[in-house]
Design a protein around this motif. Sequence first.
Motif, short mmCIF file in Angstrom:
data_model
loop_
_atom_site.label_atom_id
_atom_site.label_comp_id
_atom_site.label_asym_id
_atom_site.label_seq_id
_atom_site.Cartn_x
_atom_site.Cartn_y
_atom_site.Cartn_z
N HIS A 271 48.48 -40.61 8.38
CA HIS A 271 47.56 -41.11 9.33
C HIS A 271 46.29 -41.57 8.63
O HIS A 271 45.27 -40.65 8.39
CB HIS A 271 47.26 -40.09 10.32
CG HIS A 271 46.40 -40.83 11.42
ND1 HIS A 271 47.02 -40.87 12.80
CD2 HIS A 271 45.23 -41.32 11.63
CE1 HIS A 271 46.25 -41.50 13.73
NE2 HIS A 271 45.21 -41.53 13.02
N ASP A 273 44.31 -44.01 9.45
CA ASP A 273 42.98 -44.59 10.13
C ASP A 273 41.96 -43.51 10.66
O ASP A 273 42.04 -43.02 11.78
CB ASP A 273 43.81 -45.40 11.34
CG ASP A 273 42.62 -45.85 12.28
OD1 ASP A 273 41.41 -46.13 11.88
OD2 ASP A 273 42.84 -46.21 13.50
N ASN A 276 37.85 -44.73 13.26
CA ASN A 276 38.38 -45.80 14.01
C ASN A 276 37.12 -46.74 14.36
O ASN A 276 36.20 -46.24 14.54
CB ASN A 276 38.81 -45.11 15.35
CG ASN A 276 39.78 -46.18 16.22
OD1 ASN A 276 39.12 -47.05 16.63
ND2 ASN A 276 40.93 -45.73 16.17
N GLN A 317 52.75 -47.33 15.42
CA GLN A 317 51.61 -47.34 14.95
C GLN A 317 50.51 -48.64 15.51
O GLN A 317 49.31 -48.06 15.56
CB GLN A 317 51.81 -47.70 13.41
CG GLN A 317 50.43 -47.54 12.64
CD GLN A 317 50.87 -47.84 11.00
OE1 GLN A 317 51.89 -47.62 10.49
NE2 GLN A 317 49.87 -48.06 10.24
N ASP A 318 51.10 -49.84 15.61
CA ASP A 318 50.21 -50.66 16.41
C ASP A 318 49.68 -50.40 17.50
O ASP A 318 48.32 -50.92 17.79
CB ASP A 318 50.90 -51.87 16.28
CG ASP A 318 51.31 -52.60 14.97
OD1 ASP A 318 50.73 -52.17 13.99
OD2 ASP A 318 52.38 -53.37 14.90
N GLU A 321 46.53 -47.77 17.05
CA GLU A 321 45.43 -48.15 16.40
C GLU A 321 44.58 -49.40 17.05
O GLU A 321 43.48 -49.52 16.78
CB GLU A 321 45.99 -48.97 14.94
CG GLU A 321 46.51 -48.20 13.85
CD GLU A 321 46.91 -48.72 12.50
OE1 GLU A 321 47.09 -49.83 12.58
OE2 GLU A 321 47.20 -47.97 11.52
N ARG A 328 48.24 -40.68 19.15
CA ARG A 328 49.55 -40.75 18.25
C ARG A 328 50.06 -39.49 18.65
O ARG A 328 49.87 -38.32 18.67
CB ARG A 328 49.28 -40.89 17.02
CG ARG A 328 50.57 -40.68 16.12
CD ARG A 328 50.30 -40.70 14.45
NE ARG A 328 51.35 -40.32 13.59
CZ ARG A 328 51.15 -40.33 12.19
NH1 ARG A 328 50.06 -40.38 11.67
NH2 ARG A 328 52.29 -39.98 11.74
#
Length: 445
Positions: A271, A273, A276, A317-318, A321, A328
């Motif tokens: 992970h 990201d 954010n 994932q998209d 994010e 998630r």
Amino acid sequence: MDLMLTEQKVWDIKVSPLECAFDNSMLDFIAHTCAQRRLNKIWYKQIGASLGDFWKKGLLYGCRRNGNGNLRLCRFFYAPLTRFLVHYIIFIAAMVCYSAFLLIELTRYVNLEGIKVYEWLIYAWFIGDIFEEYRGILPWNNDIIKSRFSEDDENEKALSQSVKYRISRYFYDFWNSLDFISYCITITAVFVRFLYKSTTETSVLARRFYSLSLFTMYMRFLHALLMSRKLGPKIIMIKEMLKDLFRFIGILFVFMVGVGVLYHANMYPAHYDMWNTGGWTYWRIWKIMYIPYWQIYGELFLDKFEANSTTPCTTIQDEWESNPDIERCNQYDWVLIVISACYMLISNLLLVNLVIALFSYRFEIVQANSEKLWRYWRYAVIMDYRTRVPAPLNLIIRPFMTLSKCIKSCKKCCGKKTEADRDEFKRMERLQDISANKCIRTMKI
């Protein structure tokens, strides 16, 4: 007793015995009867030797004159004890107004007409309080109590007149540091409320800062209890325990971060990201610290380690994010239970009990020296309120006091010492040397 405040040059430092003892934490010296009697003379403005005499002679016999021909009532109002009481009476009123403002009047800022009475009163008190708090650090301020034997040398300045010394001494006191934090939070709240673009989000942020400012203000009120012989040592215990707790948090933080990273790496593999762009509230550091922190207090969070425990969640994932509100889905790993068991064993049985033992040790130390510590910090309060004018009255009184000081400085030639005072000072110095030599001989024996 006058020698306690007589500034003398020692190792190229001009300082009085009481200041030297306080700066070097000489509890026995500050707690000595002679030093306390001199502090009582300052605290009660030489009206009486005890609190009962102060009220009796100051109020009941206030119209009588003392040996110098001055009315006792005037000395009563100028006494540091009276300043202390008036200051905290106004402080309580300010806390009530602040609470009422936060509960009733704090709304979204539109214009100055929307500011109501409680808010104006708070700002007036705050300006006066912050001015009075930091007036003593200013280089041109010279409100120093001296004895009649102190020499006025224009070429040599006392240690207490150094700005660097005043700043370091100010932040040495825990309560002054708390005042500084309170002022910073309040200034931030005012800045957010008036200078930022008025939106619902900034209004909520300003309310948070005002709430935190009010909380620190309530904590500052505990300083008033420091002058109580019974409650004062308890406040000192709390202060010392807080210092120990803040030092211990550093050790605890290492454990929490280490375990939190282990949790997150196995629950959310790869992970990347972590920061954010949706805002700082969505940063992963908060999720990393959340479970380890609350596990210290006994929360197990075993259900959080199950697969897909957070809802709604996604494995795409998209989606997580692009939309920070969608979490998630986490993965299950049996090693998380093992890590949690080992961590809670260390944190709950070892670290928490270590803090309790540390508090018990600190309690025993403070309890054994409670009287000395109380007298030591009592000196700091007396030295502070000997020249303090309660806010916001200082905004009116200080200009007149400055004018009076300028007039007295023009008549400085009238304040020179007589030859009798110089002879008395020399005699006191000889007695001091004799007493010091006797003390040294006694210690050698």
